[in-house]
Design a protein around this motif. Structure first.
Motif, PDB file in Angstrom:
ATOM      1  N   ASP A  54     -17.283  -5.126  47.127  1.00 16.05           N
ATOM      2  CA  ASP A  54     -16.918  -3.803  47.630  1.00 16.05           C
ATOM      3  C   ASP A  54     -18.101  -3.055  48.229  1.00 16.05           C
ATOM      4  O   ASP A  54     -19.163  -2.948  47.610  1.00 16.05           O
ATOM      5  N   LYS A  55     -17.875  -2.522  49.423  1.00 13.70           N
ATOM      6  CA  LYS A  55     -18.831  -1.592  50.014  1.00 13.70           C
ATOM      7  C   LYS A  55     -18.590  -0.246  49.336  1.00 13.70           C
ATOM      8  O   LYS A  55     -17.502   0.316  49.445  1.00 13.70           O
ATOM      9  N   VAL A  56     -19.593   0.257  48.615  1.00 12.13           N
ATOM     10  CA  VAL A  56     -19.376   1.445  47.783  1.00 12.13           C
ATOM     11  C   VAL A  56     -19.870   2.736  48.423  1.00 12.13           C
ATOM     12  O   VAL A  56     -19.513   3.826  47.975  1.00 12.13           O
ATOM     13  N   LEU A  57     -20.683   2.622  49.457  1.00 15.53           N
ATOM     14  CA  LEU A  57     -21.125   3.796  50.211  1.00 15.53           C
ATOM     15  C   LEU A  57     -20.820   3.561  51.675  1.00 15.53           C
ATOM     16  O   LEU A  57     -21.118   2.503  52.219  1.00 15.53           O
ATOM     17  N   GLY A  58     -20.248   4.551  52.317  1.00 22.67           N
ATOM     18  CA  GLY A  58     -19.978   4.474  53.746  1.00 22.67           C
ATOM     19  C   GLY A  58     -20.818   5.503  54.480  1.00 22.67           C
ATOM     20  O   GLY A  58     -21.255   6.495  53.890  1.00 22.67           O
ATOM     21  N   ARG A  59     -21.048   5.254  55.735  1.00 21.01           N
ATOM     22  CA  ARG A  59     -21.839   6.176  56.560  1.00 21.01           C
ATOM     23  C   ARG A  59     -23.150   6.577  55.882  1.00 21.01           C
ATOM     24  O   ARG A  59     -23.573   7.734  55.951  1.00 21.01           O
ATOM     25  N   ALA A  60     -23.753   5.623  55.210  1.00 22.28           N
ATOM     26  CA  ALA A  60     -25.018   5.890  54.515  1.00 22.28           C
ATOM     27  C   ALA A  60     -26.141   5.853  55.545  1.00 22.28           C
ATOM     28  O   ALA A  60     -26.406   4.820  56.160  1.00 22.28           O
ATOM     29  N   LYS A  61     -26.772   6.984  55.730  1.00 19.80           N
ATOM     30  CA  LYS A  61     -27.779   7.127  56.790  1.00 19.80           C
ATOM     31  C   LYS A  61     -28.877   8.050  56.288  1.00 19.80           C
ATOM     32  O   LYS A  61     -28.615   9.020  55.585  1.00 19.80           O
ATOM     33  N   ALA A  62     -30.113   7.699  56.668  1.00 17.97           N
ATOM     34  CA  ALA A  62     -31.262   8.520  56.274  1.00 17.97           C
ATOM     35  C   ALA A  62     -32.184   8.705  57.472  1.00 17.97           C
ATOM     36  O   ALA A  62     -32.214   7.890  58.398  1.00 17.97           O
TER      37      ALA A  62
END
Length: 142
Positions: free
Chosen positions: A129-137
């Motif tokens: 499972d991908k647990v974080l979406g749109r993870a950007k820094a």
């Protein structure tokens, strides 16, 4: 502490070293104490399952913080992460066994910005499972 990665040494597409973070129930207890988030779904399996969850789940903010370690360990300075955001897409179930859960995190530079900053896209998975979406820094480099 100043960032140790030079802006001139990275390019769009550069992949950060992947990281694996084990998560045990004891980590959830420690996080609950530090954050003040004692929601029962993070420690009581019977209640978590009764509300439709697969098991006790990790706090979303704990998961987000663990994933960000790929950035801070890469750049060498937590203060160099100037912006960070995610969408929570799936919970991270943490079984009460000797293995717990595993968070697998990868990251790639998606854009070089002005002022020696880079945009980094992160991917965090627990099992399939991908647990974080749109993870950007946004990270400030030396």
């Amino acid at each position: 502490m100043a960032a140790t990665i030079s802006y001139d040494d990275v390019e769009v597409g550069t992949e950060l070293p992947p990281k694996t973070f084990p998560i045990q129930r004891s980590n959830l207890v420690q996080y609950a104490g530090a954050s003040g988030d004692f929601n029962v779904i993070h420690w009581n399996e019977r209640v978590a399952v009764s509300v439709g969850l697969p098991n006790v789940i990790a706090h979303g903010m704990f998961t987000m913080a663990e994933a960000s370690r790929i950035l801070t360990e890469w750049v060498g300075d937590p203060g160099a992460v100037v912006d960070y955001g995610v969408r929570f897409t799936k919970p991270v179930p943490v079984p009460d066994d000797d293995r717990g859960a595993t968070l697998e995190v990868t990251a790639k530079i998606s854009e070089k910005l002005d002022d020696r900053r880079v945009s980094v896209d992160l991917t965090a998975r627990a099992g399939d499972d991908k647990v974080l979406g749109r993870a950007k820094a946004i990270v400030q480099l030396a």
